[in-house]
Design an enzyme around this catalytic site. Structure first.
Site, PDB file in Angstrom:
ATOM      1  N   HIS A  67       0.826  -1.206   0.000  1.00  0.00           N
ATOM      2  CA  HIS A  67       0.000   0.000   0.000  1.00  0.00           C
ATOM      3  C   HIS A  67       0.859   1.254   0.000  1.00  0.00           C
ATOM      4  CE1 HIS A  67       1.188  -0.569   4.184  1.00  0.00           C
ATOM      5  NE2 HIS A  67       1.205   0.759   4.218  1.00  0.00           N
ATOM      6  N   HIS A 152       5.069   6.493  -0.960  1.00  0.00           N
ATOM      7  CA  HIS A 152       5.878   5.313  -1.259  1.00  0.00           C
ATOM      8  C   HIS A 152       5.078   4.044  -1.017  1.00  0.00           C
ATOM      9  CE1 HIS A 152       5.928   5.702   3.082  1.00  0.00           C
ATOM     10  NE2 HIS A 152       6.084   4.385   3.098  1.00  0.00           N
TER      11      HIS A 152
END
Ligand code: ACK
Length: 221
Positions: A67, A152
């Site tokens: 995620h 990220h």
């Protein structure tokens, strides 16, 4: 959705489609294999481990869904989490699909992750202070980076390292890349340009971003 519940999730974020997770993981593991064979990398492998035979794929560990965190809420304990969850845009987009563009891979002695280039629409879900909050506050110069620079996907952490470190490593890498000091170690790979940023930090800017489908949602502890 979680945004309407009394209790807030551990974090909100874009969760990569389970089928596409494998694509990202195998891309990363191929990259680790390539990196391990680079002479430039081997010269610096002592920055990862003092062991003679460094196996990068075993060096990093990851559990849970891939995620891109937007807001770390800590069940409501984190600053601004209630305010974030109550935003119209968060409620409206909850459980909706979007495409994430992964534009770089980063390896450090602590973390393995990808940079995520958020679209203007996705940035509407990026919280105030998303780049600078919490432990990121102590990264010197972090306020000079464009909004969303911390976005990220953590793909792995070294033993004893928490996932929160990936965003910090990414901010640091971006500050180094932005600086005047160009790295003298640069290797052109099939996937893109690999640069060495010192202290065991490697950054691969992808020729073609990897685009994966994801759902904006929340995850409870
Ligand atoms: O890889 P990540 O973005 O780093 O995903 C996990 C997720 O929340 C669940 O732990 C991130 N995370 C943990 N602590 C923080 C923090 N203080 N600030 C921002 N993100 C955090 C972690």
């Amino acid at each position: 959705g979680a945004a309407d519940d009394d209790r807030l999730p551990l974090f909100f974020g874009f969760f990569i489609n389970p089928f596409e997770q494998e694509k990202v993981k195998s891309f990363a593991s191929n990259f680790l294999k390539t990196l391990s064979t680079q002479e430039a990398f081997r010269e610096h492998s002592g920055e990862f481990s003092s062991e003679k035979e460094l196996n990068l794929e075993q060096y990093f560990h990851h559990e849970g869904p891939l995620h891109c965190t937007t807001k770390f809420c800590d069940g409501g304990k984190a600053d601004g989490s209630g305010k974030y969850a109550l935003q119209e845009v968060v409620k409206e987009r909850y459980n909706s699909e979007t495409k994430l563009s992964l534009t770089a891979l980063m390896v450090t002695p602590r973390t393995l992750g990808t940079r995520v280039a958020l679209t203007p629409e996705q940035l509407e879900l990026w919280p105030e202070g998303g780049d600078t909050d919490g432990p990121a506050a102590s990264v010197p110069g972090v306020g000079t980076l464009p909004v969303g620079s911390r976005a990220h996907v953590t793909l792995g952490c070294a033993m004893g390292v928490e996932a929160v470190q990936t965003g910090l490593d990414l901010l640091e890498a971006e500050l180094l890349l932005k600086g005047d000091q160009t790295s003298d170690v640069r290797v052109e790979l099939e996937q893109g340009a690999l640069v060495y940023l010192g202290e065991g930090r490697w950054f691969l800017t992808l020729k073609e971003p990897m685009v994966v489908s994801a759902i904006f949602s929340g995850q409870s502890a």
